[in-house]
Each structure stands twice: as C-alpha cells, then as structure tokens.
Design a protein around this motif. Sequence first.
Motif, PDB file in Angstrom:
ATOM      1  N   UNK A 145      25.109  58.187  40.032  1.00 56.69           N
ATOM      2  CA  UNK A 145      25.030  59.164  39.384  1.00 56.69           C
ATOM      3  C   UNK A 145      23.582  59.029  38.000  1.00 56.69           C
ATOM      4  N   UNK A 146      23.015  59.951  38.715  1.00 52.01           N
ATOM      5  CA  UNK A 146      21.618  59.527  36.946  1.00 52.01           C
ATOM      6  C   UNK A 146      20.917  58.302  38.013  1.00 52.01           C
ATOM      7  N   UNK A 147      20.682  58.402  39.149  1.00 58.09           N
ATOM      8  CA  UNK A 147      19.809  57.154  39.786  1.00 58.09           C
ATOM      9  C   UNK A 147      18.655  58.966  39.597  1.00 58.09           C
ATOM     10  N   UNK A 148      17.335  58.349  39.747  1.00 49.96           N
ATOM     11  CA  UNK A 148      15.864  58.633  41.089  1.00 49.96           C
ATOM     12  C   UNK A 148      15.874  58.276  42.006  1.00 49.96           C
ATOM     13  N   UNK A 150      18.225  67.792  41.410  1.00 50.09           N
ATOM     14  CA  UNK A 150      17.139  67.926  40.546  1.00 50.09           C
ATOM     15  C   UNK A 150      15.833  67.451  40.057  1.00 50.09           C
ATOM     16  N   UNK A 151      14.590  68.119  40.115  1.00 48.75           N
ATOM     17  CA  UNK A 151      13.672  67.879  40.334  1.00 48.75           C
ATOM     18  C   UNK A 151      13.001  66.827  39.224  1.00 48.75           C
ATOM     19  N   UNK A 152      12.276  65.962  39.222  1.00 47.12           N
ATOM     20  CA  UNK A 152      11.922  64.966  37.708  1.00 47.12           C
ATOM     21  C   UNK A 152      10.330  64.600  38.216  1.00 47.12           C
ATOM     22  N   UNK A 153      10.038  64.190  37.639  1.00 53.33           N
ATOM     23  CA  UNK A 153       8.373  63.929  37.106  1.00 53.33           C
ATOM     24  C   UNK A 153       7.279  65.118  37.602  1.00 53.33           C
ATOM     25  N   UNK A 154       6.119  64.201  37.742  1.00 55.01           N
ATOM     26  CA  UNK A 154       5.019  65.260  39.073  1.00 55.01           C
ATOM     27  C   UNK A 154       5.346  65.377  40.971  1.00 55.01           C
ATOM     28  N   UNK A 155       5.166  66.275  41.291  1.00 55.55           N
ATOM     29  CA  UNK A 155       5.168  65.685  42.508  1.00 55.55           C
ATOM     30  C   UNK A 155       3.806  65.098  43.392  1.00 55.55           C
ATOM     31  N   UNK A 193       9.963  63.504  43.600  1.00 61.78           N
ATOM     32  CA  UNK A 193      11.574  62.830  42.769  1.00 61.78           C
ATOM     33  C   UNK A 193      11.840  63.578  42.777  1.00 61.78           C
ATOM     34  N   UNK A 194      13.657  62.781  42.404  1.00 61.42           N
ATOM     35  CA  UNK A 194      15.247  63.570  42.218  1.00 61.42           C
ATOM     36  C   UNK A 194      15.159  62.948  41.705  1.00 61.42           C
ATOM     37  N   UNK A 245      22.374  61.419  50.860  1.00 56.28           N
ATOM     38  CA  UNK A 245      22.554  60.690  49.738  1.00 56.28           C
ATOM     39  C   UNK A 245      24.069  60.664  49.326  1.00 56.28           C
ATOM     40  N   UNK A 246      24.753  59.819  48.965  1.00 57.07           N
ATOM     41  CA  UNK A 246      26.258  59.709  48.918  1.00 57.07           C
ATOM     42  C   UNK A 246      25.733  59.243  48.039  1.00 57.07           C
ATOM     43  N   UNK A 247      26.721  59.453  46.442  1.00 52.52           N
ATOM     44  CA  UNK A 247      26.631  58.523  44.848  1.00 52.52           C
ATOM     45  C   UNK A 247      28.050  58.007  45.356  1.00 52.52           C
ATOM     46  N   UNK A 248      27.737  56.289  44.832  1.00 49.01           N
ATOM     47  CA  UNK A 248      28.780  55.414  44.675  1.00 49.01           C
ATOM     48  C   UNK A 248      29.534  54.904  43.419  1.00 49.01           C
TER      49      UNK A 248
END
Length: 222
Positions: free
Chosen positions: A39-42, A79-84, A133-134, A188-191
């Motif tokens: 959780x919190x990874x990009x 959630x999107x993060x940073x520019x495309x 990026x998310x 994706x799976x939250x580990x």
Amino acid sequence: MRPYFFAVLLLLVTGPGARADLLLDLRYSDSTTSKTVLSGDTVTVDLILRDPSDDTFISTEGLGSGGGAIVVSGSAAVLPVGPVVEGPGFDPLFTAPGVAVPRPGLVNSVLLGPFLPFPAGLGTTDVLLASFSFIATGIAGDTATLSADVLDPAHILVGNETFASFTDLDSILTDLATTPGNFGSVTLTIGAAAVPEPSTLMTGLLVAGTLAWRRRKSAQPQ
C-alpha cells in the motif's frame, strides 16, 4: 477537407472482420500484466496500440493522433500521480489532457499528436502511446484491475487515427463496455507488509533499551 474516400477504400479492402485483432493494450513497465505491491507503492503502466496482423495499415501509415483512457475496478484504490509520459513517437507539444467523457472507474486519459512529419508507429505494428503512473493503496488482499479504453465511448472525439487515410481506429475498437476483447488490462494485489524476524526485533529492542539507559545515566547529577 479530409480525404474520406481513402477511409472508405480502406474499409472495403480490409473489412471489419479483419480487424478483430486490433488491441488497445496495457502492460506494466516491466512488461508483466500482474503485480503484488505494498500500500502506497507507485506503479507504471504502458498504453500500447497493437495490430499484430497489420490489417489497419499502422505500419505503412503511422498514427496522426493517439491516446486512450484507463479505468479501474476492484477493492484497492488507484490514484494517478505525476505527468503522463508520451511514447517515443509523440511530441510533448502536442499532448493534451485526457478529454474522455466522465464514466465510472475513469482514473486517467490522454490525447497525443505525433512529432511531424514523422507519424508515430510508422513501420511497426505495436505503438507505445503513453505511460501512466499510479499510487495503489489498500489493505492486504485488496485487488484492482486497470483496463485500457478509448477516450470517448460515443466516438465523437478521435483518439487513435491513422496518418494517411485518417481512419478512426477508436470506432474499430469501439469501447470497453461493449467489446472488452479489444482491450488489455493489468491487475495488482496489495501485499502484506513484511514482519521483522524475531532476531531482528530482539536486536532492535536491545539497541533501543541501551540508548534509553544511556540517556537516563547522562541525565543523572554527577
């Protein structure tokens, strides 16, 4: 005025059945389609327009414009993060924010123009449109599916269009709600966060205790 007769000729030559393999695909930056993250990874995913059989003339015409949308479903939050980041065949000067019609699950989108006079994807059948990026959050076991989609399900806008004949490839792809087979996805799976081993935990407690004892001793009057 656009030469629509070329588009009509293209449709007559190839036929709708021949384009069944045209795919708006998603892959993680390491080319995988599934990933376990904390959780919190990009995470970064690539949006790719594939035409393995070259039956829409991408390799001979290239793209005059490109783009797509990313939709998400599942229990994990994305959630999107940073520019495309534009694909190598596109010019940042021609990049516009995604203009997709709002819909459930939409998290990001983009519309791109090529670096003229070289159409994007010319000579290839796989065109990297953009990288997104998310940040993924949730509790252990939460999952999410990111899926590619066209910018506008109503096809009023043109997101992916050939350079020479101006053929609207989005209308061939249609949209995720009606033709899910034409769109790729990644999961994706939250580990669970790693739990320290007993020996590591004991060492940490010992160090903390030693530091606390030293602080107390230095604070005592001499």
